[in-house]
Write an enzyme that holds these catalytic residues in place. Sequence first.
Site, PDB file in Angstrom:
ATOM      1  N   GLN A 156     -17.689  -6.481   9.654  1.00 34.12           N
ATOM      2  CA  GLN A 156     -17.156  -5.239   9.084  1.00 34.12           C
ATOM      3  C   GLN A 156     -18.290  -4.233   9.096  1.00 34.12           C
ATOM      4  O   GLN A 156     -19.178  -4.274   8.254  1.00 34.12           O
ATOM      5  CB  GLN A 156     -16.622  -5.445   7.675  1.00 34.12           C
ATOM      6  CG  GLN A 156     -16.203  -4.167   6.967  1.00 34.12           C
ATOM      7  CD  GLN A 156     -15.220  -3.336   7.762  1.00 34.12           C
ATOM      8  OE1 GLN A 156     -14.289  -3.859   8.357  1.00 34.12           O
ATOM      9  NE2 GLN A 156     -15.418  -2.032   7.797  1.00 34.12           N
ATOM     10  N   GLN A 158     -18.135  -0.664   9.134  1.00 33.84           N
ATOM     11  CA  GLN A 158     -18.016   0.576   8.375  1.00 33.84           C
ATOM     12  C   GLN A 158     -18.458   0.347   6.927  1.00 33.84           C
ATOM     13  O   GLN A 158     -18.119  -0.697   6.345  1.00 33.84           O
ATOM     14  CB  GLN A 158     -16.569   1.061   8.385  1.00 33.84           C
ATOM     15  CG  GLN A 158     -16.401   2.493   7.880  1.00 33.84           C
ATOM     16  CD  GLN A 158     -14.936   2.962   7.936  1.00 33.84           C
ATOM     17  OE1 GLN A 158     -14.014   2.166   7.917  1.00 33.84           O
ATOM     18  NE2 GLN A 158     -14.740   4.261   8.001  1.00 33.84           N
ATOM     19  N   PRO A 283     -12.145  -7.635   3.625  1.00 36.40           N
ATOM     20  CA  PRO A 283     -12.174  -6.787   2.424  1.00 36.40           C
ATOM     21  C   PRO A 283     -11.232  -5.589   2.444  1.00 36.40           C
ATOM     22  O   PRO A 283     -11.019  -4.964   1.411  1.00 36.40           O
ATOM     23  CB  PRO A 283     -13.628  -6.322   2.373  1.00 36.40           C
ATOM     24  CG  PRO A 283     -14.070  -6.306   3.799  1.00 36.40           C
ATOM     25  CD  PRO A 283     -13.368  -7.479   4.439  1.00 36.40           C
ATOM     26  N   GLY A 285      -7.487  -3.546   3.951  1.00 35.60           N
ATOM     27  CA  GLY A 285      -6.157  -3.784   4.476  1.00 35.60           C
ATOM     28  C   GLY A 285      -6.209  -3.864   5.987  1.00 35.60           C
ATOM     29  O   GLY A 285      -5.591  -4.717   6.614  1.00 35.60           O
ATOM     30  N   GLY A 286      -6.944  -2.957   6.579  1.00 38.85           N
ATOM     31  CA  GLY A 286      -7.127  -2.949   8.022  1.00 38.85           C
ATOM     32  C   GLY A 286      -8.373  -2.177   8.381  1.00 38.85           C
ATOM     33  O   GLY A 286      -8.863  -1.368   7.598  1.00 38.85           O
ATOM     34  N   MET A 287      -8.907  -2.453   9.556  1.00 37.33           N
ATOM     35  CA  MET A 287     -10.049  -1.708  10.082  1.00 37.33           C
ATOM     36  C   MET A 287      -9.715  -1.328  11.515  1.00 37.33           C
ATOM     37  O   MET A 287      -9.416  -2.191  12.341  1.00 37.33           O
ATOM     38  CB  MET A 287     -11.332  -2.544  10.024  1.00 37.33           C
ATOM     39  CG  MET A 287     -12.549  -1.814  10.562  1.00 37.33           C
ATOM     40  SD  MET A 287     -12.928  -0.302   9.629  1.00 37.33           S
ATOM     41  CE  MET A 287     -13.682   0.703  10.897  1.00 37.33           C
ATOM     42  N   GLU A 288      -9.814  -0.044  11.783  1.00 34.12           N
ATOM     43  CA  GLU A 288      -9.295   0.549  13.004  1.00 34.12           C
ATOM     44  C   GLU A 288     -10.202   0.361  14.216  1.00 34.12           C
ATOM     45  O   GLU A 288     -10.393   1.278  15.023  1.00 34.12           O
ATOM     46  CB  GLU A 288      -9.040   2.041  12.781  1.00 34.12           C
ATOM     47  CG  GLU A 288     -10.287   2.884  12.476  1.00 34.12           C
ATOM     48  CD  GLU A 288     -10.694   2.951  11.010  1.00 34.12           C
ATOM     49  OE1 GLU A 288     -11.493   3.822  10.656  1.00 34.12           O
ATOM     50  OE2 GLU A 288     -10.196   2.108  10.224  1.00 34.12           O
ATOM     51  N   HIS A 312      -1.001   3.213   9.632  1.00 28.10           N
ATOM     52  CA  HIS A 312      -2.250   3.869   9.245  1.00 28.10           C
ATOM     53  C   HIS A 312      -3.353   3.564  10.247  1.00 28.10           C
ATOM     54  O   HIS A 312      -4.045   4.475  10.729  1.00 28.10           O
ATOM     55  CB  HIS A 312      -2.654   3.407   7.846  1.00 28.10           C
ATOM     56  CG  HIS A 312      -3.901   4.052   7.328  1.00 28.10           C
ATOM     57  ND1 HIS A 312      -3.884   5.215   6.575  1.00 28.10           N
ATOM     58  CD2 HIS A 312      -5.212   3.718   7.454  1.00 28.10           C
ATOM     59  CE1 HIS A 312      -5.121   5.556   6.263  1.00 28.10           C
ATOM     60  NE2 HIS A 312      -5.941   4.661   6.785  1.00 28.10           N
ATOM     61  N   GLU A 313      -3.536   2.274  10.569  1.00 23.63           N
ATOM     62  CA  GLU A 313      -4.617   1.909  11.491  1.00 23.63           C
ATOM     63  C   GLU A 313      -4.342   2.435  12.891  1.00 23.63           C
ATOM     64  O   GLU A 313      -5.274   2.839  13.601  1.00 23.63           O
ATOM     65  CB  GLU A 313      -4.804   0.391  11.504  1.00 23.63           C
ATOM     66  CG  GLU A 313      -5.077  -0.228  10.146  1.00 23.63           C
ATOM     67  CD  GLU A 313      -6.188   0.445   9.360  1.00 23.63           C
ATOM     68  OE1 GLU A 313      -7.127   0.985   9.970  1.00 23.63           O
ATOM     69  OE2 GLU A 313      -6.112   0.458   8.118  1.00 23.63           O
ATOM     70  N   HIS A 316      -5.353   5.983  13.178  1.00 21.49           N
ATOM     71  CA  HIS A 316      -6.806   6.135  13.339  1.00 21.49           C
ATOM     72  C   HIS A 316      -7.225   6.200  14.806  1.00 21.49           C
ATOM     73  O   HIS A 316      -8.330   6.671  15.109  1.00 21.49           O
ATOM     74  CB  HIS A 316      -7.530   4.977  12.665  1.00 21.49           C
ATOM     75  CG  HIS A 316      -7.971   5.249  11.275  1.00 21.49           C
ATOM     76  ND1 HIS A 316      -8.767   6.337  10.939  1.00 21.49           N
ATOM     77  CD2 HIS A 316      -7.757   4.569  10.111  1.00 21.49           C
ATOM     78  CE1 HIS A 316      -9.020   6.308   9.637  1.00 21.49           C
ATOM     79  NE2 HIS A 316      -8.406   5.258   9.117  1.00 21.49           N
ATOM     80  N   GLU A 335      -9.791  10.161   7.032  1.00 20.06           N
ATOM     81  CA  GLU A 335      -8.730   9.501   6.272  1.00 20.06           C
ATOM     82  C   GLU A 335      -7.595  10.430   5.877  1.00 20.06           C
ATOM     83  O   GLU A 335      -6.433  10.015   5.834  1.00 20.06           O
ATOM     84  CB  GLU A 335      -9.325   8.822   5.036  1.00 20.06           C
ATOM     85  CG  GLU A 335     -10.302   7.699   5.370  1.00 20.06           C
ATOM     86  CD  GLU A 335      -9.671   6.569   6.172  1.00 20.06           C
ATOM     87  OE1 GLU A 335      -8.426   6.514   6.273  1.00 20.06           O
ATOM     88  OE2 GLU A 335     -10.434   5.727   6.694  1.00 20.06           O
ATOM     89  N   ASP A 394     -20.080   3.979   0.917  1.00 19.28           N
ATOM     90  CA  ASP A 394     -18.858   3.349   0.418  1.00 19.28           C
ATOM     91  C   ASP A 394     -18.410   3.953  -0.907  1.00 19.28           C
ATOM     92  O   ASP A 394     -17.251   3.790  -1.307  1.00 19.28           O
ATOM     93  CB  ASP A 394     -19.066   1.840   0.242  1.00 19.28           C
ATOM     94  CG  ASP A 394     -19.046   1.095   1.569  1.00 19.28           C
ATOM     95  OD1 ASP A 394     -18.635   1.704   2.576  1.00 19.28           O
ATOM     96  OD2 ASP A 394     -19.442  -0.079   1.599  1.00 19.28           O
ATOM     97  N   TYR A 402      -8.388   9.931   1.171  1.00 20.17           N
ATOM     98  CA  TYR A 402      -7.108   9.566   1.756  1.00 20.17           C
ATOM     99  C   TYR A 402      -5.982  10.490   1.299  1.00 20.17           C
ATOM    100  O   TYR A 402      -5.338  11.161   2.113  1.00 20.17           O
ATOM    101  CB  TYR A 402      -6.757   8.122   1.376  1.00 20.17           C
ATOM    102  CG  TYR A 402      -7.650   7.072   1.971  1.00 20.17           C
ATOM    103  CD1 TYR A 402      -7.215   6.275   3.020  1.00 20.17           C
ATOM    104  CD2 TYR A 402      -8.937   6.846   1.472  1.00 20.17           C
ATOM    105  CE1 TYR A 402      -8.028   5.278   3.561  1.00 20.17           C
ATOM    106  CE2 TYR A 402      -9.762   5.862   2.010  1.00 20.17           C
ATOM    107  CZ  TYR A 402      -9.305   5.089   3.054  1.00 20.17           C
ATOM    108  OH  TYR A 402     -10.111   4.116   3.585  1.00 20.17           O
ATOM    109  N   ARG A 575      -9.286  -8.740  -0.335  1.00 18.01           N
ATOM    110  CA  ARG A 575      -9.035  -7.323  -0.095  1.00 18.01           C
ATOM    111  C   ARG A 575      -9.435  -6.502  -1.312  1.00 18.01           C
ATOM    112  O   ARG A 575      -8.869  -6.647  -2.399  1.00 18.01           O
ATOM    113  CB  ARG A 575      -7.561  -7.119   0.231  1.00 18.01           C
ATOM    114  CG  ARG A 575      -7.220  -5.721   0.701  1.00 18.01           C
ATOM    115  CD  ARG A 575      -5.754  -5.659   1.112  1.00 18.01           C
ATOM    116  NE  ARG A 575      -5.337  -4.308   1.424  1.00 18.01           N
ATOM    117  CZ  ARG A 575      -4.087  -3.952   1.710  1.00 18.01           C
ATOM    118  NH1 ARG A 575      -3.149  -4.893   1.737  1.00 18.01           N
ATOM    119  NH2 ARG A 575      -3.777  -2.695   1.977  1.00 18.01           N
ATOM    120  N   LYS A 577      -8.965  -3.510  -2.259  1.00 18.75           N
ATOM    121  CA  LYS A 577      -7.926  -2.686  -2.876  1.00 18.75           C
ATOM    122  C   LYS A 577      -7.222  -3.435  -3.999  1.00 18.75           C
ATOM    123  O   LYS A 577      -6.806  -2.847  -4.992  1.00 18.75           O
ATOM    124  CB  LYS A 577      -6.910  -2.271  -1.815  1.00 18.75           C
ATOM    125  CG  LYS A 577      -5.709  -1.517  -2.366  1.00 18.75           C
ATOM    126  CD  LYS A 577      -4.668  -1.263  -1.300  1.00 18.75           C
ATOM    127  CE  LYS A 577      -3.454  -0.563  -1.885  1.00 18.75           C
ATOM    128  NZ  LYS A 577      -2.396  -0.321  -0.877  1.00 18.75           N
TER     129      LYS A 577
END
Length: 623
Positions: A156, A158, A283, A285-288, A312-313, A316, A335, A394, A402, A575, A577
């Site tokens: 990960q 980002q 961690p 929901g999704g990473m684009e 959403h992804e 992106h 976002e 972060d 968002y 996750r 969130k």
Amino acid sequence: MKLKIVALISIMLPACAMEGHEESKKTNKETIMDQHSYAKPAESVVTHLKWDAVVDFENKKIDGVATLHLKNSDDAKEVILDTKALNIEKVLVGKKEVKFTLGEADKNLGSALTIPIKSSTDSVTIYYSTSEGAEALQWLTPMQTAGKKHPFLFTQSQAILARSWVPIQDSPGIRFTYEADVKVPSELLALMSAENPQEKNDKGEYHFVMDRPIPAYLLALSVGDLEFEPIGDRSGVYAEPSVIDAAAYEFEDLEEMISAAESLYGPYQWGRYDLLVLPPSFPFGGMENPKLTFATPTILAGDKSLTSLVAHELAHSWSGNLVTNATWNDFWLNEGFTVYFENRIMEKMYGRDFSEMEASLAYQGLVAEIDDMKNNGSGDDTKLKLDLSNRNPDDGVTSIAYDKGYLFLRSQEEKVGREKFDAFVKDYFTSNAFSVMTTEEFIDLLDKNLYQKNGLIMDTAKINEWIYKPGLPTDAPKPTSDKFAKVDEQMSRFLTETEASDLDVEGWSSQEWLHFVRSIPANLTKDQMKALDDAFGFTKSGNSEVLTEWLVQSIRHNYEASFDELIHFLVNTGRRKFLMPLYQEMVNSECCASMATSIYATARPNYHFVSTNSLDELLNYNK
């Protein structure tokens, strides 16, 4: 003494980074400051990465060789890279080994790797290995996977964690192409944010190419016991064997979603769009990651009710991947546009009622978070344009970027009309493809290409209020849903002695159930909680969004019948969130504060650094 180091980043895209592609029409000659990178790209900038790596599960490390191709100024004397806890073995300039300097380590930024060069130097090569504490890397034991047979690795990157597994100029304002050769155990499959294999080979050796320029935060690697299932000609899903069928079913509308996105804002420019369903410790929901979105298994609800995350992804691929925030202070540009685009995709596919329910839920969460941030002294972080000096970027990952970003863009659509705004957004993505954007430059484009182009006058004071002032403007759009009004009627009936089993809930969507659970009043009794649970099975809900909200309410109401599920969920879900509101609610409660620490001690090894970095502080956890 820790020095504040600021990098001057040229936003002009290096021509060599666009090999095989039309040169970007965007040419920005100014420079900006990225406070989260040591790089000085005005002197020497990375244009291409060649990466050779061996993934060592036994020692939980990657042995790597990174060859970086450079574009230099006429007076270049050094190239500066970002690293974090990397073990640098040697550095070559051309074929000659040179002395390098590794600077003092900063908690957030890591260490600057300075390499002497000349203006004629076309590449440098770094031999290195990752450390045990590499923050981007999540090493999972077989027992932490769905199949329980093989280990798993995912990255990960980002926001600024790419530097913990590759020495690179780790700024969103610097784009480069890459190729990689990766060696893994023969029983496992390696995937990257690039052209990917669709099946394992006997040698465990895989070659990757990303021929479109990307920022470092979109570098991604995953290694595991994975299978591939095609969905369409240009899309498919990867997952562990025991998960692949459920994942393929959940995402079977993916091709339709891609087509819906293209009909709004132009062609998808990354070739394939595949999804990788990761183990639960992921961690986000999704990473684009380009070409290969990393997704949490928590969206596998079994009824496609949580696929807005995929929208959403996918969005992106235009907002963020195609046009990227120049620094993390401009994160809202990634976002806010993505949430707006996601909402439009969902409206196109499922209708206005559906998209307005999604927007209304997001609005509820945004208002609550703004209040919380004001109360805890971080009101300045409710501005769209942030100041993250000397902080972890972060810290900017809140609903402000968002959902306030979305509402700002929605306010512009409502002001000028959808037809004009759509034309502006489509041109924004097309004209600025494979480039980066600052907030200030975006404001100029908004004025020139939306307002002036249509013979309108932009209200600069109002724009500045949205972007540079805290909170929400009083005239901000407020999404509403008639369906939620009907949900509220059912909650009122329940509170006035109607049996839960007699409520009119037939055909409710997950959004309606989510609104219903959120609206549970603070004075609800345990008996009433039990009545709702018995009637609707919230504690055993397969929808992770609804379950999280129910568990928050269970903590708030000391509804102990849900606590076993709470423990199970926290131990087996990574996750952030979901983790943050549940642990925060326990910390705030009289009944569960000590339980939070106990659960966390057990669950922490299953979480990625992105999650533990926030939770350690929240729980005052000492490792």
